[in-house]
Motif scaffolding. Structure first.
Motif, short mmCIF file in Angstrom:
data_model
loop_
_atom_site.label_atom_id
_atom_site.label_comp_id
_atom_site.label_asym_id
_atom_site.label_seq_id
_atom_site.Cartn_x
_atom_site.Cartn_y
_atom_site.Cartn_z
N LEU A 86 0.87 -1.35 -0.11
CA LEU A 86 -0.10 0.08 0.05
C LEU A 86 0.84 1.21 0.10
O LEU A 86 1.86 1.08 0.29
CB LEU A 86 -0.77 0.26 1.21
N VAL A 87 0.40 2.42 -0.48
CA VAL A 87 1.01 3.75 -0.41
C VAL A 87 0.32 4.55 0.15
O VAL A 87 -1.02 4.87 -0.05
CB VAL A 87 1.70 4.15 -1.77
N ALA A 88 0.73 5.63 1.00
CA ALA A 88 0.04 7.05 1.30
C ALA A 88 0.00 8.00 0.19
O ALA A 88 0.99 8.15 -0.38
CB ALA A 88 0.98 7.44 2.44
N VAL A 89 -1.41 8.19 0.01
CA VAL A 89 -1.47 9.18 -1.08
C VAL A 89 -1.90 10.63 -0.61
O VAL A 89 -1.71 11.66 -1.30
CB VAL A 89 -2.52 8.60 -2.14
N GLU A 90 -2.15 10.70 0.71
CA GLU A 90 -2.41 11.98 1.13
C GLU A 90 -2.34 12.11 2.84
O GLU A 90 -2.75 11.15 3.18
CB GLU A 90 -3.94 12.32 1.00
N ASP A 91 -1.60 13.18 3.17
CA ASP A 91 -1.51 13.37 4.65
C ASP A 91 -2.52 14.20 5.26
O ASP A 91 -3.11 15.25 4.52
CB ASP A 91 -0.33 14.09 4.84
N ILE A 92 -3.34 13.68 6.32
CA ILE A 92 -4.48 14.23 6.59
C ILE A 92 -3.86 15.24 8.09
O ILE A 92 -4.19 16.51 7.92
CB ILE A 92 -5.37 13.36 7.45
N MET A 93 -3.02 14.69 8.80
CA MET A 93 -2.75 15.50 9.80
C MET A 93 -1.47 14.78 10.55
O MET A 93 -1.44 13.76 10.79
CB MET A 93 -3.88 15.89 10.83
N PRO A 94 -0.60 15.61 11.39
CA PRO A 94 0.33 15.05 12.28
C PRO A 94 -0.37 14.73 13.75
O PRO A 94 -1.42 15.26 14.11
CB PRO A 94 1.37 16.10 12.49
N ILE A 95 0.09 13.78 14.01
CA ILE A 95 -0.55 13.21 15.32
C ILE A 95 0.66 13.02 16.36
O ILE A 95 1.70 12.75 16.12
CB ILE A 95 -1.09 11.63 15.14
N SER A 96 0.03 13.34 17.74
CA SER A 96 1.06 13.10 19.09
C SER A 96 -0.03 13.13 20.11
O SER A 96 -1.24 13.33 19.95
CB SER A 96 2.05 14.26 18.88
N SER A 97 0.35 12.78 21.07
CA SER A 97 -0.44 12.31 22.54
C SER A 97 -0.50 13.65 23.35
O SER A 97 0.50 14.63 23.43
CB SER A 97 0.34 11.28 23.42
N ARG A 98 -1.43 13.76 23.99
CA ARG A 98 -1.66 14.90 24.63
C ARG A 98 -2.17 14.56 26.20
O ARG A 98 -2.57 13.55 26.36
CB ARG A 98 -2.82 16.03 24.33
N LEU A 99 -1.75 15.35 27.26
CA LEU A 99 -2.46 15.27 28.35
C LEU A 99 -3.70 15.82 28.56
O LEU A 99 -3.94 16.94 27.94
CB LEU A 99 -1.42 15.99 29.35
#
Ligand code: PRP
Length: 218
Positions: A174-187
């Motif tokens: 599979l290949v990524a064709v579009e980035d939607i958003m960066p993700i990280s964890s929050r408190l």
């Protein structure tokens, strides 16, 4: 002194949260990977950790069953964030949410034609918003795991999933064709706990914020 419960999920979030808790003077008495216990004590009397599924963290905090929690942006967007104070991006669990297809699938042509597509994902809310913003018509299929299988079996044309190293996509052609958003964890913090347990919550927030800033500088 107030008691404090913190909801965490096992695995990467737990491992990456440990140094931040350590900076706040909190260390768990047991390792959730080897213990079957769901409530784990710490070196600090009155402070304990709840081991919950990642997608359940916001719910425990929203209802005050936990005072604080650590949850990914992906999970928080699906939950909606109602009843949660989100003071701090912990900058851990970093990855991105992306649209992926089978290698060779004509994504650009599909978008251009305005064709209706089938999207398989665990992140239906985020996926719906993303495609609506692009003016695309999609049928969403909710899955709970192994989304990579959907385009390979004809269940869906594309998936919306988290991509970290990209190894899982690659291994499944599979290949990524579009980035939607960066993700990280929050408190995340229960707003009532913030008010009523300020004596322990506020110093914890400050210590963790300092640790995040210090780590950024290294
Ligand atoms: C996530 C995601 C992908 C994989 C991507 O799953 O759903 O399957 O990680 O990582 P990679 O780009 O480094 O290969 P996770 O391992 O978090 O498990 P889950 O399917 O239970 O969410």
């Amino acid at each position: 002194m107030s008691t404090l419960t913190l909801a965490l999920s096992k695995g990467r979030i737990f491992d990456e949260t440990l140094p931040l808790l350590d900076a706040a003077g909190i260390s768990p008495a047991e390792d959730p990977d080897t213990s079957r216990k769901l409530i784990i004590g710490t070196n600090r009397p009155g402070v304990c950790l709840l081991i919950v599924r990642a997608s359940d963290v916001p719910t425990y905090v929203q209802y005050g069953a936990a005072d604080l929690g650590v949850a990914g942006r992906d999970v928080l967007l699906e939950h909606g964030g109602e009843g949660l104070y989100q003071p701090l991006d912990l900058e851990i669990g970093r990855c991105r949410m992306a649209v992926a297809t089978r290698r060779g699938f004509d994504w650009a042509g599909t978008v251009q034609r305005g064709a209706r597509i089938r999207v398989a994902t665990k992140y239906v809310h985020t996926a719906r918003e993303h495609f609506a913003a692009k003016g695309m018509h999609v049928d969403l299929i909710k899955l709970y795991g192994s989304m990579e299988l959907a385009p390979l079996t004809g269940l869906a044309d594309v998936i919306v999933d988290l991509v970290s190293t990209g190894n899982t996509l690659k291994a499944n052609d599979l290949v990524a064709v579009e980035d939607i958003m960066p993700i990280s964890s929050r408190l995340v913090v229960n707003p009532a706990a913030l008010k009523l347990k300020r004596d322990v919550v506020q110093p914890l927030l400050e210590a963790v914020a300092r640790a995040v800033t210090a780590r950024r500088a290294t």
